[in-house]
Design a protein around this motif. Sequence first.
Motif, short mmCIF file in Angstrom:
data_model
loop_
_atom_site.label_atom_id
_atom_site.label_comp_id
_atom_site.label_asym_id
_atom_site.label_seq_id
_atom_site.Cartn_x
_atom_site.Cartn_y
_atom_site.Cartn_z
N ASN A 28 0.82 -1.21 0.00
CA ASN A 28 0.00 0.00 0.00
C ASN A 28 0.86 1.27 0.00
O ASN A 28 0.51 2.28 0.62
N HIS A 29 2.00 1.21 -0.70
CA HIS A 29 2.90 2.34 -0.74
C HIS A 29 2.41 3.41 -1.70
O HIS A 29 1.89 3.11 -2.77
N GLU A 30 2.59 4.67 -1.29
CA GLU A 30 2.19 5.79 -2.14
C GLU A 30 3.24 6.07 -3.22
O GLU A 30 2.93 6.39 -4.35
N TYR A 31 4.50 6.00 -2.84
CA TYR A 31 5.60 6.41 -3.72
C TYR A 31 6.17 5.20 -4.44
O TYR A 31 6.47 4.18 -3.84
N MET A 32 6.35 5.35 -5.77
CA MET A 32 7.01 4.32 -6.56
C MET A 32 7.95 4.98 -7.55
O MET A 32 7.74 6.14 -7.95
N SER A 33 8.97 4.22 -7.96
CA SER A 33 10.00 4.82 -8.78
C SER A 33 10.67 3.76 -9.65
O SER A 33 10.70 2.59 -9.28
N TRP A 34 11.22 4.21 -10.78
CA TRP A 34 12.01 3.34 -11.66
C TRP A 34 13.42 3.88 -11.78
O TRP A 34 13.63 5.10 -11.89
N LEU A 95 6.41 3.86 1.51
CA LEU A 95 5.06 4.15 2.02
C LEU A 95 4.67 5.59 1.71
O LEU A 95 3.60 5.87 1.21
N ARG A 96 5.55 6.49 2.08
CA ARG A 96 5.33 7.90 1.78
C ARG A 96 6.68 8.51 1.44
O ARG A 96 7.71 7.86 1.57
N ASP A 101 9.67 12.02 7.42
CA ASP A 101 8.70 10.94 7.61
C ASP A 101 9.46 9.65 7.85
O ASP A 101 10.26 9.25 7.01
N PRO A 102 9.21 8.96 8.94
CA PRO A 102 9.95 7.72 9.20
C PRO A 102 9.62 6.61 8.21
O PRO A 102 10.30 5.59 8.18
N TYR A 103 8.60 6.82 7.38
CA TYR A 103 8.22 5.79 6.42
C TYR A 103 8.66 6.14 5.00
O TYR A 103 8.03 5.72 4.04
#
Lengths: 117, 111
Positions: A28-34, A95-96, A101-103
């Motif tokens: 359920n992570h908000e941030y994604m990257s390539w 997550l964020r 932010d610790p996540y």
Amino acid sequence: EAQVTQNPRYLITVTGKKLTVTCSQNMNHEYMSWYRQDPGLGLRQIYYSMNVEVTDKGDVPEGYKVSRKEKRNFPLILESPSPNQTSLYFCASSLRMYEGDPYNEQFFGPGTRLTVL
Amino acid sequence: KQEVTQIPAALSVPEGENLVLNCSFTDSAIYNLQWFRQDPGKGLTSLLLIQSSQREQTSGRLNASLDKSSGRSTLYIAASQPGDSATYLCAVRDYGQNFVFGPGTRLSVLP
């Protein structure tokens, strides 16, 4: 098991044949990257997404497209692959992604090794 | 533009030694700094994450410090083991929303 998955893991293709590398996370992570990783150049960010329908360019976006229609998926699209896109590709998620932010720790997928002939 | 460097590029030590890996970055305006290890042909494993407001983080035999003002981070590995052999990467997240990786330090711990 919490993880980032990529498919395919290995791909050999020819110049100009459109391809998609899928990336999915079950956290359920908000941030994604390539990213792409090349010898002597290290890891470089291609595109990232802060959340659904929000994407932005990284350092080396030319020749790539992305979309984020669902939170869990972030496919990387090569509309017309060229030999200079031969590389090891990694998807990552967090997550964020806010300061302090610790996540905001990034977790990486296993990688996709792409060869374009 | 943010640039990240790592010294040394490669390091070979006998088992049991304590060692320090260095990471430097040019722009101190960062969100966080993360250390990873990468085994040959494999993905990246997160080791430690240091937020911009923190000075250090510890996990087992690993300790990472951050000095944002001088643009430096160090990864300290205590009592090294052959299983620690890998490439160690540091990465910073800057205010330009980018993650920038260093080139890595290739570590070999000899039995």
